[in-house]
Design an enzyme around this catalytic site. Structure first.
Site, short mmCIF file in Angstrom:
data_model
loop_
_atom_site.label_atom_id
_atom_site.label_comp_id
_atom_site.label_asym_id
_atom_site.label_seq_id
_atom_site.Cartn_x
_atom_site.Cartn_y
_atom_site.Cartn_z
N HIS A 46 0.81 -1.46 0.43
CA HIS A 46 -0.08 -0.14 -0.13
C HIS A 46 0.41 1.53 -0.36
O HIS A 46 0.09 2.30 -0.23
CB HIS A 46 -0.96 0.22 1.19
CG HIS A 46 -2.28 -1.46 0.80
ND1 HIS A 46 -2.89 -1.66 0.27
CD2 HIS A 46 -2.37 -2.10 2.27
CE1 HIS A 46 -4.04 -2.05 0.38
NE2 HIS A 46 -3.21 -2.84 1.38
N ARG A 71 7.66 -5.45 3.14
CA ARG A 71 6.37 -6.50 2.71
C ARG A 71 5.58 -5.68 1.50
O ARG A 71 6.09 -5.48 0.87
CB ARG A 71 4.72 -5.15 3.98
CG ARG A 71 3.83 -6.18 2.92
CD ARG A 71 2.37 -5.71 3.60
NE ARG A 71 1.81 -4.35 3.58
CZ ARG A 71 0.72 -4.28 4.13
NH1 ARG A 71 -0.28 -4.62 5.03
NH2 ARG A 71 0.44 -2.50 3.86
N GLU A 150 -5.56 -12.00 7.07
CA GLU A 150 -5.90 -10.36 7.58
C GLU A 150 -7.57 -10.39 6.68
O GLU A 150 -8.27 -9.93 5.71
CB GLU A 150 -5.58 -9.38 6.62
CG GLU A 150 -5.04 -9.75 5.69
CD GLU A 150 -3.45 -8.66 5.39
OE1 GLU A 150 -4.21 -7.03 6.04
OE2 GLU A 150 -3.57 -8.62 4.47
N ASP A 176 -7.36 -5.27 7.22
CA ASP A 176 -8.63 -6.05 6.49
C ASP A 176 -9.06 -7.12 7.51
O ASP A 176 -10.10 -7.35 6.39
CB ASP A 176 -7.68 -6.62 5.79
CG ASP A 176 -6.96 -5.68 4.19
OD1 ASP A 176 -7.80 -5.35 3.59
OD2 ASP A 176 -6.04 -5.66 4.29
#
Ligand code: 3PY
Ligand code: MG
Length: 260
Positions: A46, A71, A150, A176
């Site tokens: 993200h 990530r 998630e 999430d």
């Protein structure tokens, strides 16, 4: 090989606090990495960074004491290998839904040596630079692999996911997970439904002898998660910290109800 200090912390029962970078800047990485965090995660899911910026951010983190983690944007062998080859000391993989997906992720992080089942291809360019000449012999045990739980499917399979040998632990994505549980992305971490799911994830990791980490929206949530026994917490990210401090300073200069 230069060792991964996170494993020392986990083994000695001390929690780790990590920074999180959503801004695609080597200077931001340098600043955050020099601020006292045990680790720093470059968020390629993200966050704004593409591969070239991620490499520059890993280079900036090299001269800090923070363990550099990435990530990745998805569970993909090539992307995971490129992040490790660029010098990441650990990977957080989003949206792991099943033991099969967890195994694919874990295998992507490991070389097929010393009895380990792995799919990592050899070519650790920056890994050798930052880790040392013996990187190939120790990478399997020094690089952290955390599977994000998630989704509803991930939660239902969490015990089988935690049991995957190649993984070091689980990492909770509360936003999430909140959506998956019908609570929305901003659910309070002490909402009973979300809290129960998070406890199930922590218990699954614990039963498998592994660690649990979590992304937190605030320092207060991170403090509560440490009190609950989680081993790795992230108290927000750089964009949140920047915006909060700007808002605080503007409020000092432009109070909402100025005395006239
Ligand atoms: C989540 O909360 O879903 C996350 O992925 C945190 O970054
Ligand atoms: Mg998420």
């Amino acid at each position: 090989m230069k060792t991964n200090r996170l494993f020392d912390l986990f083994r000695s029962g001390q929690p780790a606090v990590s920074g999180w970078l959503s801004i695609d800047s080597a200077y931001a990485a340098e600043l955050v990495g020099s601020s006292g965090f045990d680790a720093v995660v470059i968020d390629c899911q993200h966050g704004m960074a593409g591969h070239a910026q991620m490499v520059a951010m890993l280079q900036a983190l090299t001269h800090t004491t923070a363990v550099p983690l990435v990530r990745v944007s998805q569970n993909n062998l090539a992307e995971i290998n490129r992040a490790l080859d660029a010098g990441a000391y650990g990977i957080i993989c989003p949206l792991i839904n099943s033991a099969a997906e967890a195994l694919a992720f874990g295998r992507a992080c490991r070389y097929p040596v010393d009895g380990m089942q792995g799919d990592r291809s050899f070519g650790p360019a920056r890994g050798l630079l930052v880790g040392g000449a013996d990187y190939p012999q120790h990478a399997n045990t020094q690089l952290l692999a955390l599977a994000m739980i998630e989704t509803q499917a991930g939660l239902e399979a969490v015990e089988a996911i935690a049991a995957v040998t190649q993984l070091d632990g689980l990492f909770i994505g509360p936003s999430d997970l909140g959506i998956a549980l019908g609570l929305g992305p901003g659910a309070a971490h002490d909402h009973p439904v979300l809290a129960a799911a998070m406890r199930r994830i922590q218990a699954a990791a614990q039963a498998a002898g592994k660690v649990t980490g979590i992304w937190c929206g605030s320092a207060e949530m991170a403090r509560d998660m440490l009190a609950q026994g989680l081993q790795l917490v992230v108290p927000g990210h750089d964009a949140i910290w920047l915006k909060a401090e700007i808002a605080r300073r503007l409020a000092v200069l432009r109070p909402p109800n100025p005395v006239r």
